[in-house]
Scaffold this active site. Structure first.
Site, mmCIF file in Angstrom:
data_model
loop_
_atom_site.group_PDB
_atom_site.id
_atom_site.type_symbol
_atom_site.label_atom_id
_atom_site.label_comp_id
_atom_site.label_asym_id
_atom_site.label_seq_id
_atom_site.Cartn_x
_atom_site.Cartn_y
_atom_site.Cartn_z
ATOM 1 C CD GLU A 172 -1.244 -0.633 3.330
ATOM 2 O OE1 GLU A 172 -0.956 -0.138 2.221
ATOM 3 O OE2 GLU A 172 -1.745 0.008 4.251
ATOM 4 C CE LYS A 182 1.292 1.435 4.815
ATOM 5 N NZ LYS A 182 1.591 2.723 4.154
HETATM 6 P P1 13P Z 1 -2.378 5.585 7.226
HETATM 7 O O1 13P Z 1 -1.067 5.700 7.954
HETATM 8 O O2 13P Z 1 -3.152 6.894 7.174
HETATM 9 O O3 13P Z 1 -3.200 4.430 7.676
HETATM 10 O O4 13P Z 1 -2.047 5.301 5.693
HETATM 11 C C1 13P Z 1 -1.079 4.389 5.359
HETATM 12 C C2 13P Z 1 -1.364 3.847 4.029
HETATM 13 O O5 13P Z 1 -0.556 3.947 3.135
HETATM 14 C C3 13P Z 1 -2.636 3.150 3.789
HETATM 15 O O6 13P Z 1 -2.570 2.478 2.575
#
Ligand code: 13P
Length: 340
Positions: free
Chosen positions: A177, A219
């Site tokens: 991510e 992600k």
């Molecule tokens: P949000 O959808 O609130 O951005 O959070 C997703 C997430 O896992 C951030 O690491």
């Protein structure tokens, strides 16, 4: 490497009509979110809150997986059933966030580097024993005057790749991510450029580290103007820019891309995902969701820390998950939203 198992799990996590709930807020983050709606953050309120989410009847229709936090994976439902077991009975795959947070990057003002590689192999072995089947590591990229730098992008890509390799070695699907933050007054074009640079660097680095791309998920953020930018984009502009950026930078062999909501409101997050899936039908990867705030904002507010509100909060959570499930196939609409 457990190649086949990794590929099967990765595909299951982006199964048609399904997405992920990120319920892996660290102590600091859940504390801030609770305090904004008047809930005290204690081990018991955090447990009761996650219990409300995970025991929502029928949630497995729309959720393939839930990302847990270290405290949460060790907790149980009010009837004593471990959360991991509660999720599995719902048909939901348990996962775990394993990074230790984004810290200020030394000598790079306003930029962050994510920590947590030391001792990671041992922590992963423990989580695998606890039945976690996938993992997550978040890097933070900030847009501003002269940033993001290539050094910040490259250092975070190295950490993400080392995490991904260790996770695959341990038999768990890594969710890599890199989040380009929505904070600031940057334009959608600046977000496109920062996201493009970040993703190209990340995939080059993953390949150098021999990470198996069919056994991971990306992600990431959508390509969107900063919150303070005077010119906000339309839903279709966000959808078009995001898909264009992903097509340039993400190899077709990756099974799925799931979005974070990153400060968009819940309806926006659904609309953007829906527009991508309704406009583009032949993309090489599944486009799904892995939302925290966009799935939890209303249920958390409705719950407010009180047992008597559980049913109403669960109803709101079920509805939001159902709307995002519809967005997975581009079949979400304002009518569907109202027909709760
Ligand atoms: P949000 O959808 O609130 O951005 O959070 C997703 C997430 O896992 C951030 O690491």
């Amino acid at each position: 490497m457990h190649t086949e198992e990794l590929e099967t799990t990765a595909r299951a996590l982006v199964a048609p009509g399904k997405g992920l709930l990120a319920a892996d807020e660290s102590f600091g983050t859940i504390g801030r979110r609770f305090s904004a709606v008047g809930i005290e953050s204690t081990e018991e309120t955090r447990r009761a809150y996650r219990d409300m989410l995970f025991t929502t009847p029928g949630i497995g229709e729309f959720l393939s997986g839930v990302i847990l936090f270290d405290e949460t994976i060790r907790q149980s439902s009010s009837d004593g059933t471990p959360f991991v077991e509660v999720l599995k009975r719902q048909g939901v795959i348990p996962g775990i966030k394993v990074d230790e947070g984004a810290k200020d990057m030394a000598l790079f003002p306003d930029e962050k580097i994510t920590e947590g590689l030391d001792g990671l192999r041992e922590r992963l072995a423990e989580y695998r024993q606890m039945d976690a089947r996938f993992t997550k590591w978040r890097a933070v990229i900030t847009i501003g005057e002269g940033i993001p730098t290539d050094t910040c992008i490259g250092s975070n890509a190295e950490a993400l790749a080392r995490f991904a390799a260790l996770s695959q070695e341990a038999g768990m699907v890594p969710i890599v991510e890199p989040e380009v933050l929505i904070d600031g007054d940057h334009t959608i074009e600046q977000c496109f450029d920062a996201t493009d640079r970040t993703l190209r660097s990340l995939f080059n680095t993953l390949v150098r580290h021999r990470v198996h791309l069919k056994g991971l998920l990306l992600k990431t953020n959508m390509v969107i103007a900063g919150k303070e930018c005077p010119r906000q984009s339309s839903v279709q502009e966000v959808a078009d820019a995001t898909v264009e950026c992903l097509l340039r930078a993400v190899p077709a062999i990756v099974p799925g891309i799931v979005f974070l909501s990153g400060g968009q409101n819940d309806i926006q997050a659904t609309e953007h995902l829906n527009a991508m899936n309704s406009t583009y039908k032949d993309l090489p990867w599944e486009l799904g969701f892995s939302y925290a705030r966009a799935l939890q904002d209303l249920p958390m507010k409705l719950w407010a820390g009180r047992a008597e509100n559980v049913a109403e909060a669960q109803k709101a959570f079920y509805h939001r998950a159902k709307m995002n499930s519809a967005a997975r196939s581009g079949s979400y609409s304002a009518e569907l939203e109202k027909a709760a």
